[in-house]
Each structure stands twice: as C-alpha cells, then as structure tokens.
Design an enzyme around this catalytic site. Structure first.
Site, short mmCIF file in Angstrom:
data_model
loop_
_atom_site.label_atom_id
_atom_site.label_comp_id
_atom_site.label_asym_id
_atom_site.label_seq_id
_atom_site.Cartn_x
_atom_site.Cartn_y
_atom_site.Cartn_z
N GLY A 129 0.77 -1.24 0.00
CA GLY A 129 0.00 0.00 0.00
C GLY A 129 0.80 1.29 0.00
CG ASN B 56 2.68 3.26 -5.67
OD1 ASN B 56 3.45 4.21 -5.56
ND2 ASN B 56 2.97 2.20 -6.40
CG LEU C 116 -0.99 -8.18 -7.44
CD1 LEU C 116 -0.18 -9.18 -6.64
CD2 LEU C 116 -0.11 -7.45 -8.45
CG HIS D 183 3.37 -2.51 -15.82
ND1 HIS D 183 2.85 -3.68 -15.34
CD2 HIS D 183 4.50 -2.83 -16.50
CE1 HIS D 183 3.64 -4.68 -15.72
NE2 HIS D 183 4.65 -4.19 -16.42
CG ASP E 114 0.27 -4.84 -17.69
OD1 ASP E 114 -0.28 -4.09 -16.88
OD2 ASP E 114 0.95 -5.82 -17.35
CD GLU F 57 5.82 1.96 -8.52
OE1 GLU F 57 5.52 1.02 -9.27
OE2 GLU F 57 6.06 1.82 -7.30
#
Length: 189
Positions: free
Chosen positions: A12, A14, A84, A103, A144, A173
């Site tokens: 977690g 991000n 995921l 990604h 993706d 990120e």
C-alpha cells in the site's frame, strides 16, 4: 471535488502516497480503498489515514458485488495501485477511460499476466536492461494493454540487483503517479 477509488493488493505504499497527496488537494480525494487481501499492508495504512476500506474476495469481484460497492462512491477515477487481479469487463464497460493502472516497466516491455512487482524487476535485471521505468495506462480487458497515458524512464545499467531496480522504480512511482492522476482529472474537469 473528484472522487478517486484505489484498488490495491499489497503493502500500500502507492495508495498511502495518493491518499496523503490528495488529502490537501482541492481537486480530488481518495474516497475509498478496495482490497482483495485481508492481510494486505494497505488496509492499516488507509485506516490510519481515515479512508474507508472495502475488503473483498475474488468471487465478489467476479460476481459483481464489488461493482455494487464501487457505484456507491460515484467515482470519477478508479486507480489500480498494485492491484493484481484482472479487472472485470463489467466495471471496465461502466467506467470507460476512468480506470488507470501503474506498471513498473516501460510497456509494452515486461507487461502481461504474471508480470508484476519483483517479477518485472528480476526480468529487467536478468535481461541486463540499461533502462526501465514506469507506465501509467488506461485499463482495458487485457493485462497491460490499455492506452498509455504517461511513461518515465530511469537508468538501471549500474544496478547490482533486482532490489536496486525496484527501489528506483518505487521513487518514480511516488513522484509521478499523483501528478499523472491530477493531469487525468484535469482533463475530465
């Protein structure tokens, strides 16, 4: 104010970064975090920041129960941050161009089913890539393969391990994901 829902499966970091970023931002707020793992680190992080968490099973994702919960928040944007599971077609159809994912590679390289987290970083390292990066893209029915929104590169030729690559990607990120989300929301305003 725009409503953001974050889907996450892991530690977690991000999601936490996004919650903090938008907590003082008049453009948007993270209205809820949805998580498919009851032991995921994202849950206590979100709860500590007073963001509601909805924990669900894979079956609930597939049978539409999760979609019923998502609708309650009237999201302007659904953000996958280390989530995921494959996102259901029903949600994708109901939120066209409103679901984005980050990604940890420069797509189309190192994308697709099974390519996430350290799997990506090990592949980049094993293939002796000199650069990699992050990709933010729209989510469609294939892993993706949605339209690219943003990419940022980083040099990794001097990295001595996949862990070093992971650390550089994590920095990207943390720096860029909130900014890209702001840009996407500004386009929707």
């Amino acid at each position: 104010m725009h409503q953001i829902i974050v889907f996450a499966s892991g530690s977690g970091t991000n999601a936490e970064n996004l919650i903090k970023h938008f907590s003082s931002n008049p453009l948007a707020k993270v209205a809820a975090v949805f998580c498919n793992r009851p032991d995921a680190g994202v849950i206590p992080k979100a709860e500590a920041l007073e963001v509601p968490v909805f924990v669900f099973s894979k079956a609930m994702l597939q049978d539409g129960t999760v979609f019923d919960e998502v609708k309650k928040y009237h999201p302007d944007l659904i953000v996958l941050a280390g989530f995921l599971l494959k996102f259901p077609d029903e949600i994708i159809r109901n939120y066209p161009d409103k679901i984005i994912n980050i990604h940890p590679a420069l797509l189309p390289k190192y994308g697709g089913k099974g390519m996430y987290g350290m799997h990506v970083h090990r592949a980049v390292y094993d293939n002796k890539e000199t650069e990699t990066g992050i990709s933010v893209h729209y989510v469609n029915e294939h892993y993706d393969e949605g339209g690219l929104i943003f990419q940022q590169k980083v040099i990794v030729g001097d990295c001595a391990s996949a862990d070093e690559i992971a650390a550089r990607i994590h920095e990207l990120e943390q720096e860029y994901f909130p900014k890209v989300i702001e840009q996407v929301l500004n386009l929707k305003s």
